[in-house]
Design an enzyme around this catalytic site. Structure first.
Site, PDB file in Angstrom:
ATOM      1  CB  THR A  73       0.648   1.055   0.006  1.00 38.88           C
ATOM      2  OG1 THR A  73      -0.342   0.024   0.038  1.00 38.88           O
ATOM      3  CG2 THR A  73       1.071   1.317  -1.420  1.00 38.88           C
ATOM      4  CD  GLN A 170      -4.203  -9.521   5.018  1.00 39.52           C
ATOM      5  OE1 GLN A 170      -4.824 -10.028   5.969  1.00 39.52           O
ATOM      6  NE2 GLN A 170      -4.727  -8.579   4.263  1.00 39.52           N
ATOM      7  CB  CYS A 316      -9.056  -3.839  -7.808  1.00 39.32           C
ATOM      8  SG  CYS A 316      -7.784  -4.466  -8.849  1.00 39.32           S
TER       9      CYS A 316
HETATM   10  N1  PLP Z   1       0.244  -6.034   2.080  1.00 39.47           N
HETATM   11  C1  PLP Z   1      -0.756  -6.906   2.217  1.00 39.47           C
HETATM   12  C2  PLP Z   1      -0.450  -8.363   2.326  1.00 39.47           C
HETATM   13  C3  PLP Z   1      -2.073  -6.466   2.265  1.00 39.47           C
HETATM   14  O1  PLP Z   1      -3.070  -7.348   2.395  1.00 39.47           O
HETATM   15  C4  PLP Z   1      -2.321  -5.088   2.163  1.00 39.47           C
HETATM   16  C5  PLP Z   1      -3.710  -4.577   2.142  1.00 39.47           C
HETATM   17  O2  PLP Z   1      -4.600  -5.200   1.630  1.00 39.47           O
HETATM   18  C6  PLP Z   1      -1.236  -4.206   2.018  1.00 39.47           C
HETATM   19  C7  PLP Z   1       0.026  -4.723   1.994  1.00 39.47           C
HETATM   20  C8  PLP Z   1      -1.441  -2.730   1.893  1.00 39.47           C
HETATM   21  O3  PLP Z   1      -1.834  -2.171   3.112  1.00 39.47           O
HETATM   22  P1  PLP Z   1      -2.389  -0.676   3.183  1.00 39.47           P
HETATM   23  O4  PLP Z   1      -3.855  -0.774   2.928  1.00 39.47           O
HETATM   24  O5  PLP Z   1      -2.091  -0.219   4.577  1.00 39.47           O
HETATM   25  O6  PLP Z   1      -1.666   0.097   2.163  1.00 39.47           O
END
Ligand code: PLP
Length: 373
Positions: A73, A170, A316
């Protein structure tokens, strides 16, 4: 009492045993601030560099282009804060949708695949009057497991002079990623999706784009992401990446067998079940299903009572369950509150290290699905 069956590996993968051992060794070693100049600092710096080499090897990138962050994120936010015009697909993770605040959306079809014609039409329209455009399309969708046609996305984006970000959170550990073969400018990754502790992510700035940092301070990570390095997170990510890169190339037969076994069982006993993205190229561990009149939160709670930990709707952070924007975007608005995601371990190596899931356990799960009212 039944064994608790965890089927939410797309949310997070438990820390791998080998990773845990490396972390314990490292914790026992002593103080490790990678920015210090002395013996301990050099040891810390060495661990960071080694982790970068392991991650670089896994995705065929240059270790020098890796910037560690606290999460995928944060890595996504870091990239997006550098652009004013961002085009995203409608099924991106909220990390992308929220931080881009974009209203330039590429739709997907009923099978959960980005519509390349619509993408081209959109880029044709907007690139006339804007300079720098970033296109962001995820590699693998976290809810459906559908693999996006990333090569074609890149070709179209490059035709219109855009930069490309790909959220590969993913995809890592599930399918091959070879950055050497693709013109991706920014790739973002998350450690906890492959068995590292949570709280560690990475940005691969593949073409060394000049990024303005969003966190300022002591100049760590080449000044692009300040803050004392999360040495245990970094070490864990590097160790997990090493395990992933030592796996056989095709390493999902068992996972696929279990996922398809469950699918077929459910199809047989409850044929009105909807299977999302089933006709698309999908990763082997993910199954997104729904029943027309059963809310997802109810299904989740009933399965939880029977010892199955699954997920519902859009995951969430607050623990509340929202409608799935992915299911809606695929054209199933009436089922957006009904979907249930079952995600098996990302690959056979993690399946084996976690303890195998038996077909009897999956039979029980299918029975619970049959009983949902
Ligand atoms: N992008 C995807 C496709 C995800 O599945 C996730 C987490 O669920 C994230 C981004 C975010 O990852 P992080 O938990 O390292 O912020």
């Amino acid at each position: 009492m039944n064994r608790q069956i965890y089927l939410d590996y797309n949310a997070t993968v438990p820390v791998l045993e080998k990773v845990k051992n490396s972390l314990i060794n490292c914790m026992n070693f002593g103080p490790l601030n990678a920015s210090s100049v002395h013996y301990y600092g050099r040891k810390g710096k060495n661990l960071v560099e080694k982790a970068k080499l392991n991650i670089a090897r896994l995705v065929n990138a240059k270790s020098d282009n890796i910037i560690f962050t606290s999460s995928a994120t944060e890595a996504i936010n870091l990239v997006f804060n550098n652009f004013n015009t961002i085009v995203v697909s409608s099924i991106e993770h909220l990390a992308v949708l929220s931080s881009s605040k974009s209203n330039l959306i590429i739709p997907v079809n009923k099978n959960g695949v980005v519509d390349l014609n619509a993408m081209e039409t959109l880029l044709k329209k907007i690139n006339k009057n804007r300079k720098e455009i970033l296109v962001s399309v995820m590699w693998v969708n976290n809810e459906t497991g559908v693999i996006q046609p990333i090569k074609e996305v890149i070709n179209i984006a490059k035709k219109y002079g855009c930069l490309v970000h790909c959220d590969a959170a993913q995809a890592l550990g599930k399918i091959e990623i070879n950055l050497n073969e693709l013109e991706i400018d920014f790739l973002t990754l998350s450690g906890h999706k492959i068995g590292a502790p949570s709280g560690i992510g990475a940005l691969i700035n593949n073409n060394k784009f000049n990024l303005t940092p969003q966190i300022l301070g002591g100049g760590q990570e080449k000044g692009i992401r300040a803050g004392t390095e999360n040495i245990f997170g970094i070490l864990g990510f590097g160790e997990a990446a090493l395990i992933m890169s030592e796996m056989p190339k095709k390493n999902d037969n068992q996972v696929k067998y279990l996922r398809d076994y469950l699918s077929n069982k459910i199809k047989k006993i409850r044929p009105e079940t909807i299977f999302f993205g089933e006709n698309s190229d999908r990763v082997s561990n993910t199954l997104l299903i729904a029943l027309p009149n059963i809310p997802g939160d109810l299904a989740l709670m009933k399965l939880d009572l029977e010892s199955f930990s699954v997920s519902s709707g859009s995951a969430c952070s607050s623990g509340k369950i929202s409608k799935s924007h992915v299911v809606s975007a695929m054209g199933y608005q009436d089922l957006a509150s009904n979907s249930i995601r079952l995600s098996f371990p990302p690959n056979d190596t993690i399946l084996e290290s976690e303890g195998l899931i038996t077909t009897e356990e999956l039979d029980n799960l299918a029975e619970c699905w049959l009983d949902l009212k």
